[in-house]
Motif scaffolding. Structure first.
Motif, mmCIF file in Angstrom:
data_model
loop_
_atom_site.group_PDB
_atom_site.id
_atom_site.type_symbol
_atom_site.label_atom_id
_atom_site.label_comp_id
_atom_site.label_asym_id
_atom_site.label_seq_id
_atom_site.Cartn_x
_atom_site.Cartn_y
_atom_site.Cartn_z
ATOM 1 N N THR A 1 45.073 21.140 31.569
ATOM 2 C CA THR A 1 44.121 21.273 32.534
ATOM 3 C C THR A 1 44.760 20.900 33.776
ATOM 4 O OG1 THR A 1 43.150 19.091 32.255
ATOM 5 C CG2 THR A 1 42.197 20.705 30.745
ATOM 6 N N ALA A 2 43.769 21.365 34.994
ATOM 7 C CA ALA A 2 44.566 20.976 36.182
ATOM 8 C C ALA A 2 44.420 19.570 36.255
ATOM 9 C CB ALA A 2 43.234 21.581 37.135
ATOM 10 N N PHE A 3 43.559 18.643 35.609
ATOM 11 C CA PHE A 3 43.501 17.387 35.914
ATOM 12 C C PHE A 3 44.821 16.977 35.281
ATOM 13 C CE2 PHE A 3 41.285 13.438 33.825
ATOM 14 C CZ PHE A 3 41.977 12.633 34.640
ATOM 15 N N GLU A 4 45.145 17.207 33.951
ATOM 16 C CA GLU A 4 46.250 16.766 33.327
ATOM 17 C C GLU A 4 47.601 17.126 34.424
ATOM 18 O OE1 GLU A 4 44.848 17.154 28.533
ATOM 19 O OE2 GLU A 4 45.979 19.101 29.825
ATOM 20 N N LEU A 5 47.792 18.283 34.953
ATOM 21 C CA LEU A 5 48.795 18.567 35.690
ATOM 22 C C LEU A 5 48.941 17.471 36.999
ATOM 23 C CD1 LEU A 5 50.991 20.745 36.157
ATOM 24 C CD2 LEU A 5 49.331 21.978 37.859
ATOM 25 N N ILE A 6 47.596 17.365 37.427
ATOM 26 C CA ILE A 6 47.460 16.446 38.556
ATOM 27 C C ILE A 6 48.156 15.235 38.339
ATOM 28 C CG2 ILE A 6 46.106 15.248 40.349
ATOM 29 C CD1 ILE A 6 44.311 17.819 40.322
ATOM 30 N N ARG A 7 47.637 14.704 37.080
ATOM 31 C CA ARG A 7 47.982 13.438 36.565
ATOM 32 C C ARG A 7 49.516 13.247 36.589
ATOM 33 N NH1 ARG A 7 44.857 9.642 33.068
ATOM 34 N NH2 ARG A 7 44.305 11.776 31.645
ATOM 35 N N ALA A 8 50.068 14.405 35.896
ATOM 36 C CA ALA A 8 51.394 14.230 35.836
ATOM 37 C C ALA A 8 52.336 14.301 36.940
ATOM 38 C CB ALA A 8 51.988 15.504 34.924
ATOM 39 N N LEU A 9 51.821 14.853 37.871
ATOM 40 C CA LEU A 9 52.612 14.919 39.381
ATOM 41 C C LEU A 9 52.254 13.909 40.379
ATOM 42 C CD1 LEU A 9 52.317 18.897 39.717
ATOM 43 C CD2 LEU A 9 54.382 17.765 39.164
ATOM 44 N N VAL B 1 53.638 9.491 57.914
ATOM 45 C CA VAL B 1 53.784 10.900 57.686
ATOM 46 C C VAL B 1 54.941 11.000 56.723
ATOM 47 C CG1 VAL B 1 54.757 13.198 58.485
ATOM 48 C CG2 VAL B 1 53.225 11.720 59.909
ATOM 49 N N SER B 2 54.490 11.428 55.598
ATOM 50 C CA SER B 2 55.244 11.383 54.180
ATOM 51 C C SER B 2 56.150 12.768 54.223
ATOM 52 C CB SER B 2 54.729 11.046 53.050
ATOM 53 O OG SER B 2 53.769 12.067 53.115
ATOM 54 N N ASN B 3 57.150 12.837 53.528
ATOM 55 C CA ASN B 3 58.087 13.958 53.124
ATOM 56 C C ASN B 3 58.616 14.154 51.820
ATOM 57 O OD1 ASN B 3 58.169 16.182 55.007
ATOM 58 N ND2 ASN B 3 58.895 14.643 56.383
ATOM 59 N N ASP B 4 57.865 13.449 50.657
ATOM 60 C CA ASP B 4 58.319 13.807 49.556
ATOM 61 C C ASP B 4 57.906 15.168 49.128
ATOM 62 O OD1 ASP B 4 55.591 13.182 49.720
ATOM 63 O OD2 ASP B 4 55.470 12.250 47.404
ATOM 64 N N ALA B 5 58.321 15.504 47.702
ATOM 65 C CA ALA B 5 58.135 16.770 47.268
ATOM 66 C C ALA B 5 56.850 17.287 47.205
ATOM 67 C CB ALA B 5 59.039 16.875 46.152
ATOM 68 N N GLY C 1 55.024 18.466 50.363
ATOM 69 C CA GLY C 1 55.301 19.821 50.673
ATOM 70 C C GLY C 1 54.341 20.724 49.965
ATOM 71 N N VAL C 2 54.421 20.528 48.684
ATOM 72 C CA VAL C 2 53.390 21.231 47.761
ATOM 73 C C VAL C 2 52.048 21.260 48.363
ATOM 74 C CG1 VAL C 2 52.646 21.607 45.526
ATOM 75 C CG2 VAL C 2 55.143 21.185 45.910
ATOM 76 N N LEU C 3 51.524 20.132 48.493
ATOM 77 C CA LEU C 3 50.088 19.849 49.253
ATOM 78 C C LEU C 3 49.669 20.617 50.346
ATOM 79 C CD1 LEU C 3 49.362 15.929 48.054
ATOM 80 C CD2 LEU C 3 48.785 18.227 46.700
ATOM 81 N N ARG C 4 51.049 20.667 51.329
ATOM 82 C CA ARG C 4 50.964 21.109 52.555
ATOM 83 C C ARG C 4 50.581 22.706 52.376
ATOM 84 N NH1 ARG C 4 55.637 19.105 55.335
ATOM 85 N NH2 ARG C 4 54.290 17.213 55.422
ATOM 86 N N ALA C 5 51.316 23.210 51.525
ATOM 87 C CA ALA C 5 51.604 24.633 51.288
ATOM 88 C C ALA C 5 50.388 25.024 50.449
ATOM 89 C CB ALA C 5 52.554 25.057 50.115
#
Ligand SMILES: Cc1cc2nc3c(=O)[nH]c(=O)nc-3n(C[C@H](O)[C@H](O)[C@H](O)COP(=O)(O)O)c2cc1C
Length: 159
Positions: free
Chosen positions: A2-10, A141-145, A148-152
């Protein structure tokens, strides 16, 4: 997955505060099911004081009721809420949170969870800007991976 599981993993090591709740809007909901370490730092509380509660515990005297009503209506309509709220840390100090909250839906469109991306902002010095996003700037301001994904994905950007 699920989207929740994906978020939790990342989300674990993300620099931005990330919190996931159940889909219940009326008290005692929404109940926090997951928060990452950055969220714990942002709100100044340990994770075990956060999970299982409603995000309302961060509110206080200067949290604007009008903004919370907008938040409530957005949740009820399953729409994005992107705004700024005065909240309070565990120790009682006030901070201003930028909140970008979205619904997580199943393939058939049913809301399963809400997820919110949160960071601290401060009032920009100098000329007052016309819009809220021009009035505030993030404290770091953070620049972790993942940032960048969230910015996209448009997190913290105006629609
Ligand atoms: C995922 C999620 C995160 C939230 N984070 C916050 C927050 O950081 N600060 C806050 O004051 N309210 C937050 N809220 C909003 C409150 O939980 C509540 O929905 C809001 O107060 C409006 O509802 P009410 O009118 O019943 O109080 C969040 C809600 C959700 C679903």
């Amino acid at each position: 997955m699920t989207a929740f599981e994906l978020i939790r993993a990342l989300a674990h090591d993300a620099a931005i505060g990330i919190v996931v709740t159940d889909p219940m809007i009326e008290p005692p909901g929404p109940i926090i099911l997951y928060a990452n370490a950055a969220f714990s730092r942002l709100v100044g509380r340990e994770l075990d004081e956060i999970v299982g509660r409603s995000p309302r515990f961060m509110q206080g005297k200067e949290t604007r009721r009008e903004t919370l009503d907008v938040f409530h209506r957005a949740l009820a309509a399953g729409e994005r809420f992107h705004s700024y709220l005065a909240n309070y840390r565990g120790g009682g100090t006030k901070y201003r949170a930028e909140i970008d909250c979205r619904s997580l839906r199943t393939a058939d469109g049913h809301i399963e969870n809400f997820v919110s991306f949160e960071r601290e902002v401060i009032r920009r010095l100098g000329r007052p800007a016309g819009s809220a996003s021009g009035r505030y700037e993030p404290t770091s301001v953070s620049n972790d991976a993942l940032t960048g994904v969230l910015r996209a994905l448009g997190v913290f950007k105006r629609a």
